[in-house]
Design a protein around this motif. Structure first.
Motif, PDB file in Angstrom:
ATOM      1  N   ARG A 258       0.822  -1.221   0.000  1.00 14.29           N
ATOM      2  CA  ARG A 258       0.000   0.000   0.000  1.00 14.29           C
ATOM      3  C   ARG A 258       0.851   1.265   0.000  1.00 14.29           C
ATOM      4  NH1 ARG A 258      -4.635  -2.263   4.157  1.00 14.29           N
ATOM      5  NH2 ARG A 258      -6.077  -3.027   2.543  1.00 14.29           N
ATOM      6  N   GLU A 259       2.118   1.151   0.348  1.00 14.53           N
ATOM      7  CA  GLU A 259       2.992   2.316   0.231  1.00 14.53           C
ATOM      8  C   GLU A 259       3.197   2.698  -1.230  1.00 14.53           C
ATOM      9  OE1 GLU A 259       6.521   1.168   2.233  1.00 14.53           O
ATOM     10  OE2 GLU A 259       5.614   1.177   4.249  1.00 14.53           O
ATOM     11  N   THR A 260       3.128   1.701  -2.118  1.00 18.36           N
ATOM     12  CA  THR A 260       3.243   1.951  -3.554  1.00 18.36           C
ATOM     13  C   THR A 260       1.889   2.254  -4.172  1.00 18.36           C
ATOM     14  OG1 THR A 260       5.145   0.457  -3.668  1.00 18.36           O
ATOM     15  CG2 THR A 260       4.025   0.960  -5.737  1.00 18.36           C
ATOM     16  N   ASP A 261       0.827   1.566  -3.695  1.00 15.73           N
ATOM     17  CA  ASP A 261      -0.525   1.741  -4.239  1.00 15.73           C
ATOM     18  C   ASP A 261      -1.492   1.917  -3.070  1.00 15.73           C
ATOM     19  OD1 ASP A 261      -2.904   1.758  -5.594  1.00 15.73           O
ATOM     20  OD2 ASP A 261      -2.734  -0.284  -6.382  1.00 15.73           O
ATOM     21  N   PRO A 262      -1.733   3.147  -2.628  1.00 16.74           N
ATOM     22  CA  PRO A 262      -2.609   3.379  -1.464  1.00 16.74           C
ATOM     23  C   PRO A 262      -4.034   2.886  -1.666  1.00 16.74           C
ATOM     24  CG  PRO A 262      -1.329   5.341  -2.008  1.00 16.74           C
ATOM     25  CD  PRO A 262      -1.139   4.392  -3.139  1.00 16.74           C
ATOM     26  N   ASP A 263      -4.488   2.760  -2.906  1.00 20.14           N
ATOM     27  CA  ASP A 263      -5.863   2.333  -3.167  1.00 20.14           C
ATOM     28  C   ASP A 263      -6.002   0.815  -3.274  1.00 20.14           C
ATOM     29  OD1 ASP A 263      -6.703   5.006  -3.270  1.00 20.14           O
ATOM     30  OD2 ASP A 263      -6.150   5.158  -5.387  1.00 20.14           O
ATOM     31  N   LEU A 264      -4.931   0.092  -3.057  1.00 20.02           N
ATOM     32  CA  LEU A 264      -4.981  -1.366  -3.195  1.00 20.02           C
ATOM     33  C   LEU A 264      -5.920  -1.970  -2.149  1.00 20.02           C
ATOM     34  CD1 LEU A 264      -3.753  -3.945  -4.542  1.00 20.02           C
ATOM     35  CD2 LEU A 264      -2.081  -3.932  -2.672  1.00 20.02           C
ATOM     36  N   GLU A 265      -6.872  -2.799  -2.623  1.00 22.65           N
ATOM     37  CA  GLU A 265      -7.763  -3.524  -1.715  1.00 22.65           C
ATOM     38  C   GLU A 265      -7.113  -4.852  -1.355  1.00 22.65           C
ATOM     39  OE1 GLU A 265     -12.039  -3.700  -2.408  1.00 22.65           O
ATOM     40  OE2 GLU A 265     -11.713  -2.449  -4.171  1.00 22.65           O
ATOM     41  N   GLY A 266      -6.999  -5.107  -0.068  1.00 19.23           N
ATOM     42  CA  GLY A 266      -6.373  -6.350   0.360  1.00 19.23           C
ATOM     43  C   GLY A 266      -6.684  -6.669   1.800  1.00 19.23           C
ATOM     44  N   THR A 267      -6.210  -7.809   2.224  1.00 18.03           N
ATOM     45  CA  THR A 267      -6.368  -8.223   3.620  1.00 18.03           C
ATOM     46  C   THR A 267      -5.299  -9.237   3.931  1.00 18.03           C
ATOM     47  OG1 THR A 267      -7.976  -8.922   5.280  1.00 18.03           O
ATOM     48  CG2 THR A 267      -7.916 -10.174   3.237  1.00 18.03           C
ATOM     49  N   LYS A 268      -5.187  -9.609   5.204  1.00 22.65           N
ATOM     50  CA  LYS A 268      -4.205 -10.619   5.610  1.00 22.65           C
ATOM     51  C   LYS A 268      -4.742 -11.384   6.806  1.00 22.65           C
ATOM     52  CE  LYS A 268      -1.620  -7.356   8.516  1.00 22.65           C
ATOM     53  NZ  LYS A 268      -0.328  -6.702   8.751  1.00 22.65           N
ATOM     54  N   ILE A 269      -4.228 -12.579   6.964  1.00 24.38           N
ATOM     55  CA  ILE A 269      -4.613 -13.439   8.083  1.00 24.38           C
ATOM     56  C   ILE A 269      -3.371 -14.188   8.540  1.00 24.38           C
ATOM     57  CG2 ILE A 269      -5.318 -15.291   6.519  1.00 24.38           C
ATOM     58  CD1 ILE A 269      -7.408 -16.116   8.600  1.00 24.38           C
ATOM     59  N   MET A 270      -3.229 -14.314   9.850  1.00 22.21           N
ATOM     60  CA  MET A 270      -2.106 -15.046  10.420  1.00 22.21           C
ATOM     61  C   MET A 270      -2.501 -16.505  10.642  1.00 22.21           C
ATOM     62  SD  MET A 270       0.213 -12.666  10.793  1.00 22.21           S
ATOM     63  CE  MET A 270       1.375 -13.209  12.045  1.00 22.21           C
ATOM     64  N   PRO A 271      -1.544 -17.408  10.813  1.00 19.13           N
ATOM     65  CA  PRO A 271      -1.874 -18.806  11.096  1.00 19.13           C
ATOM     66  C   PRO A 271      -2.776 -18.927  12.325  1.00 19.13           C
ATOM     67  CG  PRO A 271       0.439 -18.602  10.560  1.00 19.13           C
ATOM     68  CD  PRO A 271      -0.086 -17.201  10.673  1.00 19.13           C
ATOM     69  N   ALA A 272      -3.718 -19.837  12.255  1.00 14.53           N
ATOM     70  CA  ALA A 272      -4.717 -19.975  13.313  1.00 14.53           C
ATOM     71  C   ALA A 272      -4.266 -20.986  14.363  1.00 14.53           C
ATOM     72  CB  ALA A 272      -6.057 -20.407  12.717  1.00 14.53           C
ATOM     73  N   TYR A 273      -4.137 -20.525  15.594  1.00 19.80           N
ATOM     74  CA  TYR A 273      -3.868 -21.389  16.741  1.00 19.80           C
ATOM     75  C   TYR A 273      -4.152 -20.562  17.994  1.00 19.80           C
ATOM     76  CZ  TYR A 273       0.515 -18.787  17.092  1.00 19.80           C
ATOM     77  OH  TYR A 273       1.444 -17.791  17.199  1.00 19.80           O
ATOM     78  N   GLY A 274      -4.192 -21.197  19.117  1.00 21.35           N
ATOM     79  CA  GLY A 274      -4.415 -20.473  20.366  1.00 21.35           C
ATOM     80  C   GLY A 274      -5.255 -21.273  21.337  1.00 21.35           C
TER      81      GLY A 274
END
Length: 801
Positions: free
Chosen positions: A87-103
């Motif tokens: 997003r530093e290069t493309d502020p309008d970029l639509e995205g998301t992220k997820i971390m590995p699931a545990y806990g």
């Protein structure tokens, strides 16, 4: 079809019940196999296609160029902060992220393991996941958590979970969250695997920020929306510059080591595995080929039986029917016959699906709204294809010749050759199936019992030993308690354990006299008595011992100047001619490490995974991400009880995960064994269809040759001569079928075995054995008909019509 045609079909089926049962029964079995395996293929290829607008959602993946390294190739995990970097290069970029699931969820002082995944605030909107209740903006507050419906029912069975407090422990210990939304349970066909979502915690210190921006620190899954091909090209074109600007941790030429690609989320499930696409394709082919064998069986029997209706056809032609009408009638009958078989096949599939699910570890069901229209289309298409040749044969009969003949025509030598060719084709595929089944069963049995490089008996692995809720003091106390258990003979810890738990790290090891950073080698930190506990063979030198001060890298790892042990595969990678040649050599350049021992290769995970070059580092203090392993004797049950008591005393409510080595290795066998079982079921039914068809054809041909048999016996032929004649007639195409089966099975099984790093040899025994079985089955199939025909009295046979 008019009612007279339907009446004709009814009479034909009821007059020759045996052939009708063989025809319809064989088709029904083939269609049932096709339905069941088709459902499996549909399930595996439908992953994430239910996600709205999935065509424009992509996963960012790293492509690492590290030849000879276990980390070479594609990986779906990316740096935690990759989305922010993009997003530093493309502020309008639509995205998301997820971390590995545990806990862990702590409730009433009891810890329960859950799949808890940190995500960014826009995760629910990006995937447009459906809420059962609560606010879609719940994850925008760091104090909120989102639960799936099933998780909410487990922890809040008495009422609405919205607004309730739930205690969740991941990396930073127990934290109270407020339930802000309930998410409808996701379908099974998705790679998104979680039961709870919590907001991603933003880093605050410069060190944490730098770690999350390190392109080599892989810890998250990153997704972006790219609506057009132009956006996709622009995104990929920007990647080299981003890697160059942020890849200082990768060395002077980061673009030579790393590149990024994007993959549609619907392709991820099949793309992440080297084996699953092959498995899906294999079982899909089994379903199609089984259906093809069933249709071939139908054509063979229908063509053979066509002569029995020769006079009917002749009379229809005398009464004015032309060839086109006859063909339409018989093709219509074929379509109707296939439709009856399809209905019966659907019933068989419904009845057999629970057994297939149990054998394959699946949860398939039949979507009738999709399957019924598909069967209608199949009935029409398969009926036309299967009925065309018999209809063409029957419609060519000449009325005068048929009505003047004393017997029904059988198609002559041309018809016999066609039927023989169909038997060759049918049994060729059946023999190939038998070879494939034997190879798959042998390979899965070999993998389960193969030498893994360590003694798997009597090992208990503590998979939750690296839980963030345990501090170093608690881990030390637990190790001491484990050693006090009477049946435990040895206890160790390492960043790798049987089953693959721990961390997966590697380092470039600079070699003396060789320019460059050196090969990338897997690094495993081990504790005291690691090699003794696992029973790993020493090939040269020695293993670590507290007697040697330089063995311990706890304090000196950053500076080097400590001893290491390497595995067999690291010997040639590091440029040594033999294990003995490596002993005493120093590697590592500015961080010198002396090789004091070479041990055998150890397979911690699947037989499909290549054993890469590895070096071991000893640390007297428990290494980060350490997994504890216990060596015990006797019954594991009292050992597990003693371990559970020690855990509850030192770890409190944290969930306990412990499995024997066999239990942990089981997950690596399941997929291949499931494939082998499903393949065997399909192959067995395909062979059954071929046998049924051969029996019907033998019965028909034997009946047609009754007068011939009588004449031969009148001229002096013995019963054994008659048996040899009839058995030989059907044995010849079965023997010729090997010309199709052997090369087909060899190519298919060689391709399948190539997916294993540790595999059996493709022995001729599999091919010869399957052929012998096929020949014996064919002989036994026609032997009964032949023996009965050989005992026929000549006088009766000569009067037979």
């Amino acid at each position: 079809m008019n009612r007279f045609a339907l009446l004709s079909l009814y009479r034909s089926l009821t007059r020759h019940k045996l052939y009708a049962a063989l025809n319809i029964g064989g088709l029904a079995i083939g269609i049932a196999v096709f339905i069941v395996l088709g459902l499996y293929v549909r399930f595996e290829t439908s992953y994430d296609r239910w996600v709205p607008d999935h065509e424009n959602l992509y996963m960012v993946q790293g492509d690492w160029n590290l030849p000879g390294s276990p980390f070479d190739g594609m990986t779906p995990q990316t740096p935690t902060a990759l989305l922010e970097i993009l997003r530093e290069t493309d502020p309008d970029l639509e995205g998301t992220k997820i971390m590995p699931a545990y806990g862990t969820v702590i409730q009433g002082g009891v810890g329960t393991a859950e799949d808890i995944a940190p995500v960014d605030p826009g995760f629910l909107d990006f995937f447009r996941l459906e809420l059962a209740s609560g606010s879609r903006d719940a994850l925008k507050s760091p104090q909120n958590a989102v639960l799936t419906q099933s998780a909410a029912e487990r922890y809040f069975p008495s009422g609405d979970a919205i607004g309730q407090t739930i205690t969740i422990s991941r990396d930073d210990g127990p934290t109270n969250y407020t339930v802000g939304a309930i998410l409808r349970d996701l379908p099974e066909n998705t790679h998104l695997d979680f039961t709870m979502l919590v907001p991603f915690e933003q880093p605050t210190t410069p060190e944490d920020i730098a770690e999350q921006r390190n392109l080599g620190a892989l810890s998250a899954y990153t997704y972006v929306r790219l609506d057009t091909p132009a956006e996709r090209r622009a995104f990929l074109d920007a990647m080299p510059a981003i890697i160059e600007q942020n890849g200082a941790d990768l060395g002077t030429d980061p673009q030579d080591i790393l590149s990024y690609i994007v993959e549609p989320i619907a392709d991820f499930h099949l793309g992440i595995s080297d084996t699953l696409p092959q498995t899906v394709a294999t079982l899909g082919i089994v379903g199609l080929v089984t259906l093809l064998i069933a249709l071939t069986n139908y054509v063979n029997l229908a063509t053979a039986r066509s002569g029995l209706r020769a006079r009917e056809v002749a009379m229809r032609k005398v009464l004015g029917a032309d060839r086109g009408k006859v063909m339409r009638q018989f093709m219509g009958e074929a379509i109707l016959t296939v439709a009856i078989a399809a209905l019966l096949g659907l019933i068989l599939a419904e009845l057999g699906l629970p057994f297939v699910n149990a054998a394959g570890g699946l949860s398939l069901d039949i979507p009738y709204a999709l399957v019924v229209p598909a069967l209608v289309v199949l009935s029409i298409v398969a009926g036309v294809l299967a009925g065309f040749y018999p209809a063409m044969v029957v419609s060519r009969f000449q009325p005068a010749a048929v009505l003047a003949s004393s017997r029904s025509p059988g198609g002559g030598k041309g018809g016999a050759r066609v039927r023989e060719a169909l038997v060759v084709f049918q049994f060729g595929l059946s023999i190939a199936f038998m070879i494939g089944t034997a190879v798959m069963m042998a390979q899965t049995s070999y993998v389960r019992n193969a030498d893994l490089g360590f003694e798997r008996e009597g090992l208990l692995v503590m998979s939750t030993f690296n839980d963030s809720g345990l501090d170093s003091a608690a881990r030390g106390t637990l190790m001491a308690r484990f050693r006090e258990i009477p049946q435990v003979t040895s206890v160790t810890s390492a960043t790798m354990a049987v089953g693959g738990s721990g961390s997966n790290t590697g380092e470039n090891v600079q070699l003396p006299g060789v320019p460059g950073p050196g090969p990338s080698v897997r690094k495993i930190d081990v504790g005291e008595k690691f090699f003794e506990t696992y029973g790993i063979e020493t090939l040269a030198g020695r293993v670590f011992s507290p007697e040697f001060g330089r063995d311990d890298a706890t304090e000196t790892e950053d500076e080097g100047n400590f001893n290491i042990v390497i595995n067999r595969n690291a010997v040639p990678v590091m440029g040594f001619e033999s294990p003995e040649d490596a002993i005493g050599k120093v590697v590592g350049g500015g961080r010198p490490r002396t090789i004091v021992g070479v041990v055998d290769n150890v397979r911690y995970t699947s037989a499909r995974a290549e054993i890469g070059p590895t070096f071991y580092v000893y640390k007297s203090e428990l290494p980060d991400f350490a997994i504890a392993t216990l060596k015990f004797t006797g019954d594991p049950r009292p050992v597990k009880e003693a371990v559970r008591a020690a855990w509850q005393e030192s770890a409190g409510p944290l969930p306990l995960g412990m499995e024997t080595s066999d239990e942990r290795l089981e997950m690596f066998y399941q997929d291949d064994e499931r494939t082998a079982r499903l393949f065997a079921i399909g192959a067995g039914l395909a062979v059954l269809i071929g046998v049924v068809g051969l029996w019907g054809l033998a019965s028909f041909n034997t009946a047609r040759r009754t007068k011939e048999i009588g004449i031969r016996k009148s001229l002096g032929a013995s019963a054994s001569d008659i048996v040899k004649l009839l058995v030989g007639q059907f044995l010849r195409p079965v023997i010729i079928a090997n010309l199709i089966a052997w090369p087909l099975a060899y190519y298919a099984m060689r391709t399948w075995l190539a997916g294993f790093d540790d595999r059996i040899a493709l022995s001729p025994v599999f091919f010869i054995g399957a052929s012998v079985i096929a020949i014996l089955v064919a002989v036994l199939t026609v032997l009964g008909q032949s023996l009965r025909a050989s005992r026929t009295a000549p006088a009766w046979a000569l009067r037979h019509d």
